[in-house]
Design a protein around this motif. Structure first.
Motif, mmCIF file in Angstrom:
data_model
loop_
_atom_site.group_PDB
_atom_site.id
_atom_site.type_symbol
_atom_site.label_atom_id
_atom_site.label_comp_id
_atom_site.label_asym_id
_atom_site.label_seq_id
_atom_site.Cartn_x
_atom_site.Cartn_y
_atom_site.Cartn_z
ATOM 1 N N UNK A 185 0.767 -1.131 -0.087
ATOM 2 C CA UNK A 185 -0.191 -0.047 -0.012
ATOM 3 C C UNK A 185 0.844 1.288 0.123
ATOM 4 N N UNK A 186 0.623 2.090 -0.664
ATOM 5 C CA UNK A 186 1.337 3.380 -0.917
ATOM 6 C C UNK A 186 0.602 4.529 -0.392
ATOM 7 N N UNK A 187 1.046 5.620 0.037
ATOM 8 C CA UNK A 187 0.370 6.729 0.466
ATOM 9 C C UNK A 187 1.095 7.993 -0.124
ATOM 10 N N UNK A 188 0.154 8.853 -0.723
ATOM 11 C CA UNK A 188 0.607 10.183 -1.244
ATOM 12 C C UNK A 188 1.311 10.954 -0.390
ATOM 13 N N UNK A 189 2.335 11.586 -0.821
ATOM 14 C CA UNK A 189 3.209 12.473 0.046
ATOM 15 C C UNK A 189 2.409 13.819 0.448
ATOM 16 N N UNK A 190 1.672 14.267 -0.206
ATOM 17 C CA UNK A 190 0.778 15.335 0.082
ATOM 18 C C UNK A 190 -0.195 15.046 1.193
ATOM 19 N N UNK A 191 -0.666 13.711 1.012
ATOM 20 C CA UNK A 191 -1.769 13.364 2.171
ATOM 21 C C UNK A 191 -0.938 13.031 3.361
ATOM 22 N N UNK A 192 0.005 12.585 3.412
ATOM 23 C CA UNK A 192 0.721 12.103 4.469
ATOM 24 C C UNK A 192 1.259 13.361 5.219
ATOM 25 N N UNK A 193 1.842 14.410 4.404
ATOM 26 C CA UNK A 193 2.078 15.529 5.193
ATOM 27 C C UNK A 193 1.149 16.420 5.759
ATOM 28 N N UNK A 194 -0.262 16.215 5.014
ATOM 29 C CA UNK A 194 -1.387 16.925 5.527
ATOM 30 C C UNK A 194 -1.806 16.165 6.939
ATOM 31 N N UNK A 195 -1.722 14.833 6.835
ATOM 32 C CA UNK A 195 -2.035 14.130 7.989
ATOM 33 C C UNK A 195 -0.958 14.392 9.169
ATOM 34 N N UNK A 196 0.257 14.592 9.132
ATOM 35 C CA UNK A 196 1.191 14.837 9.785
ATOM 36 C C UNK A 196 1.083 16.410 10.462
ATOM 37 N N UNK A 197 0.785 17.266 9.704
ATOM 38 C CA UNK A 197 0.339 18.699 9.988
ATOM 39 C C UNK A 197 -0.972 18.467 10.860
ATOM 40 N N UNK A 198 -1.923 17.823 10.601
ATOM 41 C CA UNK A 198 -3.318 17.718 11.484
ATOM 42 C C UNK A 198 -2.617 17.157 12.912
ATOM 43 N N UNK A 199 -1.762 16.308 13.024
ATOM 44 C CA UNK A 199 -1.393 15.607 14.169
ATOM 45 C C UNK A 199 -0.684 16.578 15.006
ATOM 46 N N UNK A 200 0.046 17.465 14.499
ATOM 47 C CA UNK A 200 1.110 18.224 15.036
ATOM 48 C C UNK A 200 0.027 19.585 15.672
ATOM 49 N N UNK A 201 -0.953 19.675 15.238
ATOM 50 C CA UNK A 201 -2.034 20.593 15.519
ATOM 51 C C UNK A 201 -2.897 20.279 16.656
ATOM 52 N N UNK A 202 -3.062 18.794 16.687
ATOM 53 C CA UNK A 202 -3.721 18.234 17.994
ATOM 54 C C UNK A 202 -2.906 18.230 18.916
ATOM 55 N N UNK A 203 -1.868 17.896 18.752
ATOM 56 C CA UNK A 203 -0.864 17.858 19.840
ATOM 57 C C UNK A 203 -0.721 19.010 20.492
ATOM 58 N N UNK A 204 -0.515 20.263 19.790
ATOM 59 C CA UNK A 204 -0.380 21.577 20.123
ATOM 60 C C UNK A 204 -1.595 21.938 20.861
ATOM 61 N N UNK A 205 -2.793 21.645 20.724
ATOM 62 C CA UNK A 205 -3.883 22.089 21.107
ATOM 63 C C UNK A 205 -4.290 21.252 22.479
ATOM 64 N N UNK A 206 -3.782 20.112 22.546
ATOM 65 C CA UNK A 206 -3.746 19.478 23.855
ATOM 66 C C UNK A 206 -2.816 20.047 24.886
#
Length: 55
Positions: free
Chosen positions: A1-22
């Motif tokens: 299974x391969x994941x698009x780099x843009x999708x992975x980057x967006x996912x990582x950005x959202x995870x970082x935002x969630x961690x900062x919010x916590x």
């Protein structure tokens, strides 16, 4: 299974935002706990204990 780099980057950005919010929420919870503790002490004794902000 391969994941698009843009999708992975967006996912990582959202995870970082969630961690900062916590982190921000934890800081607010600590401040509220301190405020309530100081207010309780002031109402019980009439004096702010050491460690309570003077504002």
């Amino acid at each position: 299974m391969s994941i698009d780099k843009r999708f992975l980057g967006e996912l990582l950005d959202r995870a970082a935002e969630a961690i900062a919010a916590v982190g921000r929420l934890n800081s607010r919870l600590i401040a509220v706990r301190q405020e309530r503790s100081c207010t309780d002490a002031i109402l019980r004794t009439g004096v702010a204990p050491a460690g309570c902000p003077s504002n």
